[in-house]
Write a protein that holds these residues in place. Sequence first.
Motif, short mmCIF file in Angstrom:
data_model
loop_
_atom_site.label_atom_id
_atom_site.label_comp_id
_atom_site.label_asym_id
_atom_site.label_seq_id
_atom_site.Cartn_x
_atom_site.Cartn_y
_atom_site.Cartn_z
N PHE A 108 -4.52 7.79 -17.06
CA PHE A 108 -4.43 6.33 -16.92
C PHE A 108 -3.21 5.79 -17.66
CE2 PHE A 108 -5.55 1.99 -18.35
CZ PHE A 108 -5.76 1.41 -17.11
N ASN A 109 -3.00 6.24 -18.89
CA ASN A 109 -1.84 5.77 -19.68
C ASN A 109 -0.52 6.19 -19.03
OD1 ASN A 109 -3.49 4.59 -21.55
ND2 ASN A 109 -3.30 6.20 -23.09
N LYS A 110 -0.50 7.37 -18.47
CA LYS A 110 0.71 7.84 -17.79
C LYS A 110 1.02 6.97 -16.58
CE LYS A 110 2.81 11.91 -15.65
NZ LYS A 110 2.64 13.34 -15.28
N LEU A 111 -0.05 6.58 -15.86
CA LEU A 111 0.13 5.74 -14.68
C LEU A 111 0.69 4.37 -15.04
CD1 LEU A 111 -0.29 5.12 -11.66
CD2 LEU A 111 -2.66 4.49 -12.23
N VAL A 112 0.12 3.73 -16.04
CA VAL A 112 0.50 2.34 -16.34
C VAL A 112 1.80 2.24 -17.14
CG1 VAL A 112 -1.90 1.56 -16.25
CG2 VAL A 112 -0.90 2.23 -18.45
N THR A 113 2.23 3.33 -17.77
CA THR A 113 3.46 3.27 -18.58
C THR A 113 4.68 3.90 -17.90
OG1 THR A 113 2.82 5.32 -19.72
CG2 THR A 113 2.20 3.24 -20.76
N GLU A 114 4.44 4.81 -16.94
CA GLU A 114 5.57 5.54 -16.35
C GLU A 114 5.86 5.16 -14.90
OE1 GLU A 114 5.11 9.72 -16.88
OE2 GLU A 114 4.82 9.58 -19.06
N GLU A 115 4.84 4.83 -14.15
CA GLU A 115 5.05 4.56 -12.71
C GLU A 115 5.78 3.23 -12.51
OE1 GLU A 115 5.82 5.17 -9.38
OE2 GLU A 115 4.30 6.68 -9.92
N THR A 116 6.85 3.25 -11.69
CA THR A 116 7.65 2.05 -11.46
C THR A 116 7.65 1.59 -10.00
OG1 THR A 116 9.64 3.40 -11.16
CG2 THR A 116 9.19 2.55 -13.40
N ASN A 117 7.04 2.38 -9.12
CA ASN A 117 6.99 2.02 -7.72
C ASN A 117 5.63 1.41 -7.38
OD1 ASN A 117 6.15 2.95 -4.73
ND2 ASN A 117 8.38 2.64 -4.79
N ASN A 150 3.96 0.90 -4.47
CA ASN A 150 3.12 1.63 -3.51
C ASN A 150 2.50 2.86 -4.15
OD1 ASN A 150 3.61 -0.19 -1.44
ND2 ASN A 150 5.48 0.88 -0.78
N ARG A 151 3.33 3.61 -4.90
CA ARG A 151 2.80 4.81 -5.56
C ARG A 151 1.77 4.43 -6.61
NH1 ARG A 151 8.24 6.80 -5.39
NH2 ARG A 151 8.54 6.19 -7.57
N PHE A 152 2.01 3.32 -7.31
CA PHE A 152 1.06 2.86 -8.33
C PHE A 152 -0.30 2.58 -7.71
CE2 PHE A 152 -1.14 -0.56 -10.56
CZ PHE A 152 -1.18 -0.09 -11.87
N GLU A 153 -0.30 1.86 -6.58
CA GLU A 153 -1.58 1.50 -5.94
C GLU A 153 -2.29 2.72 -5.39
OE1 GLU A 153 -0.56 -1.50 -3.11
OE2 GLU A 153 0.17 -2.89 -4.64
N ARG A 154 -1.53 3.67 -4.82
CA ARG A 154 -2.14 4.89 -4.29
C ARG A 154 -2.74 5.74 -5.40
NH1 ARG A 154 2.04 6.95 -2.40
NH2 ARG A 154 2.39 8.69 -3.83
N LYS A 155 -2.00 5.94 -6.48
CA LYS A 155 -2.50 6.74 -7.60
C LYS A 155 -3.68 6.06 -8.29
CE LYS A 155 1.87 9.08 -8.63
NZ LYS A 155 2.95 9.29 -9.62
N TRP A 156 -3.66 4.72 -8.31
CA TRP A 156 -4.78 3.98 -8.92
C TRP A 156 -6.08 4.29 -8.16
CZ3 TRP A 156 -5.30 0.50 -13.05
CH2 TRP A 156 -6.51 -0.19 -13.10
N ARG A 157 -6.02 4.21 -6.84
CA ARG A 157 -7.23 4.45 -6.03
C ARG A 157 -7.70 5.89 -6.20
NH1 ARG A 157 -3.98 1.31 -2.39
NH2 ARG A 157 -4.85 -0.80 -2.19
N GLN A 158 -6.76 6.81 -6.28
CA GLN A 158 -7.13 8.21 -6.48
C GLN A 158 -7.82 8.40 -7.83
OE1 GLN A 158 -3.38 10.28 -6.10
NE2 GLN A 158 -3.38 10.20 -3.85
N LEU A 159 -7.30 7.73 -8.84
CA LEU A 159 -7.88 7.84 -10.19
C LEU A 159 -9.28 7.24 -10.23
CD1 LEU A 159 -6.83 8.92 -12.93
CD2 LEU A 159 -6.23 6.57 -13.53
N MET A 160 -9.49 6.10 -9.55
CA MET A 160 -10.81 5.46 -9.53
C MET A 160 -11.84 6.34 -8.84
SD MET A 160 -10.31 2.73 -11.29
CE MET A 160 -9.01 3.64 -12.17
#
Length: 438
Positions: free
Chosen positions: A341-350, A352-362
């Motif tokens: 989760f921390n990697k997603l919110v601190t490193e991802e800058t795109n 579309n990729r943020f939303e896709r990875k978020w759903r996968q994580l949930m």
Amino acid sequence: MRTASNRPLEPVFIPVVGMEFNLAKEAKDFYNIYSWEIGFGIRTGRSRVNNNKYTTRLDFVCSCEGLCPNTSAASYRTGCKAMIRLHRTLDHGWVISRFEREHNHLCSATYGQNKHWPSHSDIDPMTKDFVRKLRENNIPIGRVCSILGVHGSDSAIPITKESVRSLCASIAQENIKDDIGKTIDLLEQMKNKDLGMEIRFKLDDDGKIKSMLWCTGKNRADFAKFGDVVTFDTTYRTNLYNLRFGLFIGVNNHFQSIVFGGVLTNEKVQDFEWAFSKFSEIMFGKQLQTILTDQCQAMAAAIKSIFPAANHRWCRWHVLRKTKQKVGLVYSKKSNFKKEFNKLVTEETNQNRFERKWRQLMRKYYLIENQFMNRIFKHRAKWAKPYFMGIFFAGMTSTQRSESANHMLKQFIQRSAPMHMFVRKFNELQMDRNESGR
């Protein structure tokens, strides 16, 4: 004292009928010294006032004088007759006209016992002023006693912890008295010294101060140069009036925290609207590019109303902290959720990729139905990094600079302090930071 060597079994200081004093306090202090040597305490007794309201007679009696009206209560009153009586002299001084020496009770035998008489635990004016300064700087009563050397019956000075606590209580009551009048006088003094200072008040229907905003000349000058990005936080609560203290904080060209202003207010939409509108007015109407706050809905509504063109963003640190509270065991050390989760919110800058990875994580951690996670995803544009791209933030993503200043303020002043002390100590905090260059 010259004759004390000829009276080996007598006290050094002993009252004598006919002894004269310029002031009643001098006579009291003399009798108190005598009582210390003997082992009893004294207090002021009866007095006589003439038709012109001029005191002509005054008694200082043993603390055991008189009897307690409640016979079933524990009391050290024994009806002791020991005392000195003073009468006025022609030159408006005092003379001892009567001295009763005998006591009908046992006297204190040790230094520790003597200290428990109230007259022997009086605190001198210089020490009182020192205690006042310590309390004004938020020093706890226990540490005040330690600084004074009050450690119980074996302490080096004749002051008890009870007398120190009593003094601190009286200082607090004195500070509260006419607080608003003292606050207005203080602000006027500050404004006379700082011609660029601006103050705003909001009164309720009864004429009481509901909100107060003030900015110094330096605050306004700094805002003119560095006021594009502001963090605003109201975590500090003053208990005396139950008001929140908000700090407008920014950074200068050296990335050092600078204060733009302070406001005492309630956490309602109309109060925040008043605070933001008056702040904008004081700052010559300059519009903010970005403002960082916590997730307070009332604050968000006020910002939308007063700063419609500003980019309002949530403090990312608050989001991460609340995530830990809301997802429970999923955030534990045994789970990889925290790392991912921390990697997603601190490193991802795109986006579309943020939303896709978020759903996968949930889906991976079964958080699809978690209300909090759904809420912050809905408002992801207010805190997630991909939605910050192209927006000027002056390197800030949280309100921790404001919270850090609030934490410093807690060290400067008690939460229950009256408003005039709060304003004065906040001003001292700003001066301290200005002088230190931070």
